[in-house]
Scaffold this motif. Structure first.
Motif, mmCIF file in Angstrom:
data_model
loop_
_atom_site.group_PDB
_atom_site.id
_atom_site.type_symbol
_atom_site.label_atom_id
_atom_site.label_comp_id
_atom_site.label_asym_id
_atom_site.label_seq_id
_atom_site.Cartn_x
_atom_site.Cartn_y
_atom_site.Cartn_z
ATOM 1 N N ILE A 28 -1.584 4.346 3.605
ATOM 2 C CA ILE A 28 -2.399 5.424 2.024
ATOM 3 C C ILE A 28 -2.174 6.958 2.232
ATOM 4 C CG2 ILE A 28 -4.770 5.079 3.310
ATOM 5 C CD1 ILE A 28 -6.077 4.097 1.005
ATOM 6 N N VAL B 85 -8.121 -0.456 -4.153
ATOM 7 C CA VAL B 85 -7.805 -1.506 -2.762
ATOM 8 C C VAL B 85 -9.067 -2.192 -2.618
ATOM 9 C CG1 VAL B 85 -7.268 -1.555 -0.301
ATOM 10 C CG2 VAL B 85 -6.347 0.734 -2.146
ATOM 11 N N VAL C 158 -4.190 -2.949 -5.301
ATOM 12 C CA VAL C 158 -3.586 -3.204 -4.127
ATOM 13 C C VAL C 158 -4.638 -4.536 -3.327
ATOM 14 C CG1 VAL C 158 -2.661 -2.822 -1.583
ATOM 15 C CG2 VAL C 158 -3.195 -1.057 -4.309
ATOM 16 N N PRO D 115 -4.344 4.888 -4.567
ATOM 17 C CA PRO D 115 -4.590 3.926 -5.464
ATOM 18 C C PRO D 115 -5.369 3.406 -6.381
ATOM 19 C CG PRO D 115 -5.002 3.122 -3.454
ATOM 20 C CD PRO D 115 -4.239 5.192 -3.154
ATOM 21 N N LEU E 227 0.867 -0.612 -0.057
ATOM 22 C CA LEU E 227 -0.111 -0.237 -0.150
ATOM 23 C C LEU E 227 1.062 1.361 -0.381
ATOM 24 C CD1 LEU E 227 -2.734 0.950 0.244
ATOM 25 C CD2 LEU E 227 -2.605 0.464 2.429
ATOM 26 N N CYS F 292 -12.515 1.977 -2.299
ATOM 27 C CA CYS F 292 -11.980 1.063 -1.886
ATOM 28 C C CYS F 292 -13.313 -0.270 -1.771
ATOM 29 C CB CYS F 292 -12.230 0.991 0.226
ATOM 30 S SG CYS F 292 -10.538 1.675 0.535
ATOM 31 N N TYR G 220 -5.195 -5.613 0.420
ATOM 32 C CA TYR G 220 -5.001 -5.240 1.459
ATOM 33 C C TYR G 220 -5.884 -5.839 2.638
ATOM 34 C CZ TYR G 220 -1.993 -2.834 5.578
ATOM 35 O OH TYR G 220 -1.691 -2.026 6.505
#
Length: 470
Positions: A61, A69, A43, A66, A34, A84, A45
């Motif tokens: 972060i 995620v 990513v 990114p 990350l 996300c 995670y």
């Protein structure tokens, strides 16, 4: 592939999502890091409902943007960042594999050999890589000291002994067109975490078994069963798990606990008619390592050319029984030994290889790891050392003084404690006598010392060489 197309591809696996932006962004990379993520990265995670896990995510972060995620379902309760998405834990690896198959395909052309064990993994995979290349089959090794081929270092730091599933698959994709085989260290952590997900091994070996990692595994029995996953889950049909001749108890325990396991003992150097052995192989454990390396290659490529391999021509890995000659008929030996069993093994090997020499040992123990092995390491060193200097290793988040106290609880004879590792090494070298060996154990090849989350430049080799140069 742009972000929208990618989301459509895995839509059925998504449990929930936060606000998604920049749908047209091209996604070209997959990572688990990350802290270095870019807009073109996915990513993967995992974050859990505790203060440290959430704080770690927020720190990593911060300042990053990114593309996506992908987190574990349940984390949406406390992670509100844009871009996300959340999937169930049981689908985590399957989604990784689907995306990797598309972006970093494994053509299946490179053979993969896994080596597990408490001690000896690094040496075995590197010797096996060297032997394979000498036989005309270009190879790489992956593990504690990075990614190597016979010419040298390809990648010098992987952060962990066995890379994550994502990183390993990317390495396969990167190197499969140039190399025929990959020898990889497989830690017990990686086996439990299924970091070889969906991959099958063309061969495997178990180097040794003794106490380690009880901060992660609850017992020696659990640790043993973690190692057994290599044979039970990942070996291709018809392949056998190799065990060294010197590890007869391990061989018996495997068959006692798993009678149907396919396991065999590697041929010894004596069986292979090796008469002269370089100093490196005077120790039983390094002899075991090269026996496994030779057998792995024989099982891969056949026995025809194995006898052409001369032990003195095999390049040995840095920081494994590395001898540096000093003045006054004395020497320093730098070794990665960082478990009670490894220290006992190298102590015995030095005593046998250099009769008539006194032996000083400089060693410590890592922080934030299995505390129960610390006094056992002290006890191990006390059983063979003529002089003991206890110092720091990688204290990580612990006070080095506390770690040293844990170690000396196992020492029942005279010792000295010098907390600063550089000062400890220089003190040992400066006070050496004629025909004395200074064993500097625990860090081997490492070029850093980890203190409070920061890796400071530090090399046992550099300190010894600078001392030698005056």
């Amino acid at each position: 592939m742009n972000k929208k197309a990618l989301l459509d591809l895995i839509n059925s696996d998504i449990a929930s999502r936060n606000i998604i932006t920049s749908f047209g962004t091209d996604i070209t990379n997959i990572t688990t890091n990350l802290q270095t993520a870019k807009p073109e990265d996915i990513v993967f995670y995992k974050v859990y409902n505790n203060g440290k896990s959430i704080d770690d995510f927020n720190k990593r972060i911060t300042g990053r943007n990114p593309g996506l995620v992908i987190l574990n379902h349940g984390a949406e309760a406390f992670i509100k960042n844009e871009n996300c998405i959340f999937i169930s834990a049981e689908k985590f690896l399957a989604v990784q594999k689907r995306l990797l198959d598309m972006m970093f395909p494994d053509k299946g052309t490179m053979k993969i050999i896994g080596v597990t064990g408490t001690n000896g993994k690094t040496t075995t995979v590197n010797l096996a890589m060297e032997i394979s290349t000498m036989l005309g089959h270009p190879a790489i090794s992956i593990g504690t000291i990075g990614v190597h081929d016979a010419a040298g270092t390809l990648i010098d730091d992987l952060e962990s002994t066995t890379p994550s599933f994502v990183e390993f698959r990317k390495l396969i994709s990167q190197y499969q067109s140039k190399y025929e085989v990959c020898f990889i260290e497989v830690s017990s952590h990686s086996l439990v975490q299924d970091r070889l997900h969906g991959l099958m091994l063309d061969g495997g070996a178990w180097t040794s078994f003794s106490q380690d990692h009880l901060d992660y595994h609850n017992s020696m029995e659990e640790y043993f069963e973690a190692k057994m996953i290599l044979e039970k889950k990942y070996l291709k049909p018809g392949k056998s798990l190799l065990v060294p001749f010197f590890e007869k108890d391990l061989y018996k325990n495997i068959l006692k606990n798993h009678p149907s396991a396919k396991v065999k003992i590697a041929k010894t150097l004596e069986e292979r008619k090796y008469k002269e052995k370089p100093l490196f192989y005077h120790s039983p454990y390094n002899q075991s390592n090269v026996e496994l390396a030779l057998q792995l290659n024989e099982d891969l490529w056949g026995s025809d050319n194995i006898s052409s391999i001369k032990l003195e021509n095999i390049k040995t890995p840095l920081g494994r029984f590395s001898v540096i000659e000093l003045d006054n008929d004395s020497m320093a030996i730098i070794d990665y030994a960082h478990t009670p069993d490894a220290l006992l093994n190298i102590g015995k090997a030095i005593k046998e290889a250099f009769p008539g020499y006194s032996l000083t040992v400089v060693f410590g123990c890592g922080g934030n790891r299995d505390k129960t092995k610390r006094p056992l390491m002290g006890k191990a060193v006390a059983s063979f050392a003529d002089k003991i200097i206890v110092t720091s290793d990688n204290p990580r988040d612990e006070a080095p003084e506390d770690i040293v106290m844990d170690v000396i609880n196992g020492i029942s004879k005279g010792y000295e404690a010098v907390i600063d590792r550089k000062k400890a090494i220089i003190y040992a070298l400066d006070s050496k006598r004629k025909k004395e060996i200074v064993l500097i154990a625990g860090k081997g090849h490492e070029e850093y010392q980890e203190i409070k989350g920061v890796k400071h430049a530090f090399s046992d080799f550099n300190i010894v060489q600078n001392f030698k140069n005056g």
